[in-house]
Enzyme design. Structure first.
Site, mmCIF file in Angstrom:
data_model
loop_
_atom_site.group_PDB
_atom_site.id
_atom_site.type_symbol
_atom_site.label_atom_id
_atom_site.label_comp_id
_atom_site.label_asym_id
_atom_site.label_seq_id
_atom_site.Cartn_x
_atom_site.Cartn_y
_atom_site.Cartn_z
ATOM 1 N N ARG A 1 11.106 -2.686 11.874
ATOM 2 C CA ARG A 1 10.095 -2.287 12.863
ATOM 3 C C ARG A 1 9.773 -3.473 13.758
ATOM 4 O O ARG A 1 9.609 -4.598 13.268
ATOM 5 C CB ARG A 1 8.812 -1.815 12.166
ATOM 6 C CG ARG A 1 8.978 -0.458 11.533
ATOM 7 C CD ARG A 1 7.668 0.060 10.978
ATOM 8 N NE ARG A 1 7.888 1.339 10.319
ATOM 9 C CZ ARG A 1 7.035 1.914 9.478
ATOM 10 N NH1 ARG A 1 5.896 1.314 9.186
ATOM 11 N NH2 ARG A 1 7.310 3.079 8.940
ATOM 12 N N ARG B 1 -9.339 1.214 8.875
ATOM 13 C CA ARG B 1 -9.043 -0.212 8.999
ATOM 14 C C ARG B 1 -10.271 -1.009 9.399
ATOM 15 O O ARG B 1 -10.308 -2.216 9.253
ATOM 16 C CB ARG B 1 -8.016 -0.444 10.114
ATOM 17 C CG ARG B 1 -6.593 -0.209 9.740
ATOM 18 C CD ARG B 1 -5.744 -0.439 10.991
ATOM 19 N NE ARG B 1 -4.465 0.228 10.846
ATOM 20 C CZ ARG B 1 -3.311 -0.417 10.656
ATOM 21 N NH1 ARG B 1 -3.294 -1.719 10.606
ATOM 22 N NH2 ARG B 1 -2.205 0.247 10.522
ATOM 23 N N ARG C 1 -0.803 -9.129 13.974
ATOM 24 C CA ARG C 1 -1.289 -8.037 13.133
ATOM 25 C C ARG C 1 -2.061 -8.561 11.930
ATOM 26 O O ARG C 1 -3.076 -8.005 11.549
ATOM 27 C CB ARG C 1 -0.102 -7.227 12.611
ATOM 28 C CG ARG C 1 0.078 -5.894 13.262
ATOM 29 C CD ARG C 1 1.408 -5.346 12.864
ATOM 30 N NE ARG C 1 1.330 -4.389 11.772
ATOM 31 C CZ ARG C 1 2.350 -4.116 10.955
ATOM 32 N NH1 ARG C 1 3.480 -4.763 11.067
ATOM 33 N NH2 ARG C 1 2.216 -3.199 10.035
ATOM 34 N N ARG D 1 11.281 -6.600 5.661
ATOM 35 C CA ARG D 1 11.155 -5.138 5.510
ATOM 36 C C ARG D 1 12.115 -4.389 6.425
ATOM 37 O O ARG D 1 12.216 -4.698 7.607
ATOM 38 C CB ARG D 1 9.732 -4.695 5.875
ATOM 39 C CG ARG D 1 8.718 -4.969 4.818
ATOM 40 C CD ARG D 1 7.613 -3.958 4.822
ATOM 41 N NE ARG D 1 6.902 -3.871 6.108
ATOM 42 C CZ ARG D 1 5.791 -3.164 6.281
ATOM 43 N NH1 ARG D 1 5.267 -2.503 5.272
ATOM 44 N NH2 ARG D 1 5.206 -3.118 7.458
ATOM 45 N N LYS E 1 0.823 -1.219 0.000
ATOM 46 C CA LYS E 1 0.000 0.000 0.000
ATOM 47 C C LYS E 1 0.851 1.261 0.000
ATOM 48 O O LYS E 1 0.599 2.184 -0.755
ATOM 49 C CB LYS E 1 -0.864 0.083 1.263
ATOM 50 C CG LYS E 1 -1.930 -0.927 1.414
ATOM 51 C CD LYS E 1 -2.828 -0.562 2.605
ATOM 52 C CE LYS E 1 -2.101 -0.371 3.924
ATOM 53 N NZ LYS E 1 -1.455 -1.563 4.476
#
Ligand SMILES: [Zn+2]
Length: 222
Positions: A160, A88, A171, A127, A13
């Site tokens: 992160r 969300r 998540r 990531r 996204k």
């Protein structure tokens, strides 16, 4: 024009929204970036939000909604925005609609970037972000030119905490549970478009642009 990009963590996204915002000359508002910026600025809302992010929990609406609306209502964003990572939940979509109708605006398009669970896990595990500006890299798919350093600003790269291990899996579960009702809501209003996000960044970008052009008649500024 108000466009929502809906997709799991790792669906791409952020990358897509950034490119779209340049091509369409619309501001990109990422709830994740808002949280990180507010945290770095040590605002009260930011510090509260970070506690939830670190635990892999959703940041509560009483923190998120005021943060997002503050940016939507900035005068330079009057032509619209691309929202990435918000809303969300169904409750947030209701709050967003109420706030937009207050300023005589509405959501024009909700785009669901669909990526398989296996692909998401592979992407999330690698990531890395730069400390200065949250530029995104990937250990395998998009490595920096110099290890551990951002190509654009030279700052150090980090992972992160919510991208690793149990927090990340939580998540994803939260995401899939929350999103079903959200998608239904926009589908019923004929505002939902589904885009396959499993292919390359450029391929997905091309599909997104054609979906937006077809749905809104807006022509990208290239
Ligand atoms: Zn950077």
């Amino acid at each position: 024009m108000y466009i929502l990009l809906i997709g799991a963590p790792g669906a791409g996204k952020g990358t897509q929204a950034k490119k779209l915002s340049q091509l369409l000359a619309l501001r990109h508002i990422a709830s994740g970036d808002l949280f990180h910026t507010a945290f770095e600025e040590q605002t009260e809302l930011g510090l509260k939000a970070q506690r939830y992010v670190d635990l892999g929990e959703l940041v509560p609406d009483e923190i998120t909604i005021p943060m997002v609306m503050r940016h939507i209502e900035e005068p330079e964003n009057i032509q619209g925005v691309i929202l990435d990572g918000f809303p969300r939940t169904f409750e947030q979509s209701q709050a967003l609609d109420a706030e937009l109708s207050r300023i005589k605006r509405q959501v024009d398009l909700a785009i669901h970037l669909k990526v398989s669970r296996e692909e998401l896990l592979a992407r999330l595990a690698g990531r890395i972000f730069c400390q200065a500006n949250q530029h995104v890299y990937h250990i395998k798919f998009r490595p920096p030119k110099v290890a551990d350093r951002c190509d654009l600003d030279g700052s150090k790269l980090y992972q992160r905490p919510d991208d690793a291990g149990e927090a990340m899996r939580r998540r994803l579960v939260i995401y899939f549970n929350q999103t079903v009702q959200l998608l239904d809501y926009y589908r019923q209003q004929h505002k939902l478009r589904e885009v396959d996000g499993n292919s390359s960044i450029d391929q997905v970008q091309a599909i997104l642009l054609s979906v937006i052009n077809d749905s809104t008649g807006r022509v990208a500024k290239v």
